[in-house]
Motif scaffolding. Structure first.
Motif, PDB file in Angstrom:
ATOM      1  N   ARG A 306       0.829  -1.254   0.078  1.00 21.77           N
ATOM      2  CA  ARG A 306       0.038  -0.053  -0.162  1.00 21.77           C
ATOM      3  C   ARG A 306       1.133   1.320  -0.107  1.00 21.77           C
ATOM      4  NH1 ARG A 306      -3.690  -0.494   4.958  1.00 21.77           N
ATOM      5  NH2 ARG A 306      -4.994  -1.655   3.467  1.00 21.77           N
ATOM      6  N   PRO A 311       0.798   3.687  -7.790  1.00 20.76           N
ATOM      7  CA  PRO A 311      -0.456   4.186  -8.577  1.00 20.76           C
ATOM      8  C   PRO A 311      -0.147   5.469  -9.294  1.00 20.76           C
ATOM      9  CG  PRO A 311      -0.905   3.481  -6.212  1.00 20.76           C
ATOM     10  CD  PRO A 311       0.388   3.437  -6.210  1.00 20.76           C
ATOM     11  N   CYS A 321      -5.159   5.214 -13.172  1.00 17.10           N
ATOM     12  CA  CYS A 321      -4.964   3.717 -12.532  1.00 17.10           C
ATOM     13  C   CYS A 321      -6.007   3.736 -11.353  1.00 17.10           C
ATOM     14  CB  CYS A 321      -3.669   4.088 -11.745  1.00 17.10           C
ATOM     15  SG  CYS A 321      -3.227   2.625 -10.426  1.00 17.10           S
ATOM     16  N   THR A 322      -6.639   2.578 -11.540  1.00 16.30           N
ATOM     17  CA  THR A 322      -7.861   2.244 -10.820  1.00 16.30           C
ATOM     18  C   THR A 322      -7.536   1.372  -9.583  1.00 16.30           C
ATOM     19  OG1 THR A 322      -9.249   2.340 -12.549  1.00 16.30           O
ATOM     20  CG2 THR A 322     -10.244   1.168 -10.645  1.00 16.30           C
ATOM     21  N   THR A 323      -7.704   1.557  -8.354  1.00 17.36           N
ATOM     22  CA  THR A 323      -7.398   0.707  -7.343  1.00 17.36           C
ATOM     23  C   THR A 323      -8.477  -0.416  -7.113  1.00 17.36           C
ATOM     24  OG1 THR A 323      -6.255   2.333  -6.189  1.00 17.36           O
ATOM     25  CG2 THR A 323      -6.975   0.374  -4.831  1.00 17.36           C
ATOM     26  N   LYS A 324      -8.490  -1.485  -7.430  1.00 20.85           N
ATOM     27  CA  LYS A 324      -9.360  -2.591  -7.588  1.00 20.85           C
ATOM     28  C   LYS A 324      -9.436  -3.243  -6.059  1.00 20.85           C
ATOM     29  CE  LYS A 324     -10.373  -3.157 -11.988  1.00 20.85           C
ATOM     30  NZ  LYS A 324     -11.676  -3.198 -12.589  1.00 20.85           N
ATOM     31  N   ASP A 326      -8.038  -2.826  -1.688  1.00 20.77           N
ATOM     32  CA  ASP A 326      -6.853  -2.454  -0.508  1.00 20.77           C
ATOM     33  C   ASP A 326      -7.310  -2.936   0.533  1.00 20.77           C
ATOM     34  OD1 ASP A 326      -5.326  -0.764   0.678  1.00 20.77           O
ATOM     35  OD2 ASP A 326      -6.158   1.164   0.203  1.00 20.77           O
ATOM     36  N   LYS A 331      -2.482  -3.172  -2.396  1.00 19.15           N
ATOM     37  CA  LYS A 331      -3.391  -2.813  -3.245  1.00 19.15           C
ATOM     38  C   LYS A 331      -3.263  -3.432  -4.452  1.00 19.15           C
ATOM     39  CE  LYS A 331      -3.765   2.185  -1.787  1.00 19.15           C
ATOM     40  NZ  LYS A 331      -3.475   3.344  -2.374  1.00 19.15           N
ATOM     41  N   LEU A 333      -3.904  -2.898  -8.383  1.00 19.58           N
ATOM     42  CA  LEU A 333      -4.089  -1.887  -9.092  1.00 19.58           C
ATOM     43  C   LEU A 333      -4.293  -2.173 -10.701  1.00 19.58           C
ATOM     44  CD1 LEU A 333      -0.495  -0.023  -7.932  1.00 19.58           C
ATOM     45  CD2 LEU A 333      -3.227   0.293  -7.025  1.00 19.58           C
TER      46      LEU A 333
END
Length: 341
Positions: A306, A311, A321-324, A326, A331, A333
């Motif tokens: 994390r 990102p 950039c999408t955080t799918k 956490d 994370k 990404l």
């Protein structure tokens, strides 16, 4: 000059004949050895292999010892205790009683602990201790017969939507004894990865590669790693699970720049260690340059601690950039090569 090499040079009077250097530093050690010494280098790190090739050294890359005969061996302590056991066992299997194995390492790298691993094979003597390094000499007193590679592998199960996978991991490979948390966080998202030509960068024991192959038999997986033990573990994992070998291409790489072009996806739990040192170069380069290896609409999936700045690097190079996920300090990404809407 690496201080470990300086210790070896200081004790050069103990060295003679054909010497196997195992896991040697990438420095000028070879050119500082006496002319009557014939060095043979064994490495499982592809970056180091290329360095020694450029030095015109007699160098061998792989999980097995070179076929050449040798009179002595100098082993530079690897990070993994299990890997050192593997190395010592195999080196001793090729030497006669009375031959010397020298063990060299940094104190912070566990050389004193490692020296105890010499004792099953013979008596050990500390030759030198300076600049936070030590050099030990062990005289081979007992012969051993080399075991098959499979005998050194650890196995554990990983569930998938299409049934369990048995993972085979050789000594020194990341997460050898059980599934690491980062990969465990990533696995549920692999069913969302687009199918086709997929690179697993830093493949380790082949968990991600085998999972993707089991999800879809049409996926073509490029398993890439700098470490020969990781590449061989991935081959063993595919064989153990009766996955179609035509699905898999195993490739030794120095970094993401060696990946194929026009990939549908790159999936990675990226490496951040070189030996005992932390090194984020390979994983940061992945975030910065993965895009050029992807087709239009191609996907990047990365799991990382994390706290890392991945990102930002991914967004700079993909536009988004999408955080799918956490969770548990990691994370997942995601980015793709489609332009921002």
């Amino acid at each position: 000059m690496d201080p470990r090499s300086e210790v070896v040079i200081r004790q050069h009077e103990y060295l003679s004949g054909r010497i196997l250097l195992v896991n040697a530093p990438t420095d000028d050690l070879l050119s500082n050895l006496d002319k009557d010494i014939e060095p043979i280098v064994w490495t499982w790190n592809f970056n180091e292999f290329q360095y020694f090739q450029n030095q015109q050294a007699n160098v061998h890359f792989g999980v097995d010892l070179p076929e050449s005969t040798f009179d002595q061996a100098i082993v530079f302590v690897p990070k993994s205790k299990e890997l050192l056991n593997y190395v010592l066992h195999n080196v001793v299997s090729r030497l006669n009683a009375g031959a010397s194995i020298f063990l060299v390492g940094e104190k912070k790298g566990g050389v004193e602990r490692a020296a105890k691993q010499l004792l099953p094979f013979g008596s050990a003597l500390k030759l030198d201790s300076a600049r936070h390094c030590q050099m030990w000499q062990m005289t081979v007193e007992k012969s051993v017969i080399a075991k098959s590679l499979a005998d050194w592998a650890q196995e554990y199960k990983v569930p998938t939507p299409n049934g369990d996978l048995t993972i085979c991991a050789l000594p020194g490979v990341f997460s050898q004894k059980s599934l690491d948390i980062g990969t465990a966080v990533l696995l549920p998202y692999l069913s969302q990865v687009t199918s086709g030509k997929i690179a697993d960068f830093g493949c380790g024991a082949g968990v991600i590669s085998a999972y993707l192959a089991k999800l879809n038999p049409k996926n073509r997986i490029f398993a890439m790693d700098v470490d020969a033990f990781a590449l061989e573990s991935t081959r063993m994992t595919f064989a153990k699970n009766n996955l179609v070998t035509e699905q898999l291409e195993v490739k030794a790489v120095t970094g993401i720049e060696d990946a194929p072009l026009f990939l549908h996806a790159i999936v990675s739990n990226p490496p951040f260690h070189q030996g005992i040192k932390t090194d984020y170069n390979a994983s940061e380069n992945l975030c910065k340059t993965a895009r050029r290896h992807l087709k239009s609409g191609g996907e990047l999936w990365v799991v990382a601690n994390r706290f890392l700045n991945y990102p930002i690097l991914i967004e700079q190079n993909f536009g988004q950039c999408t955080t799918k996920a956490d969770q548990q300090g990691f994370k997942v990404l995601f980015a793709n090569t489609q332009k921002k809407s």
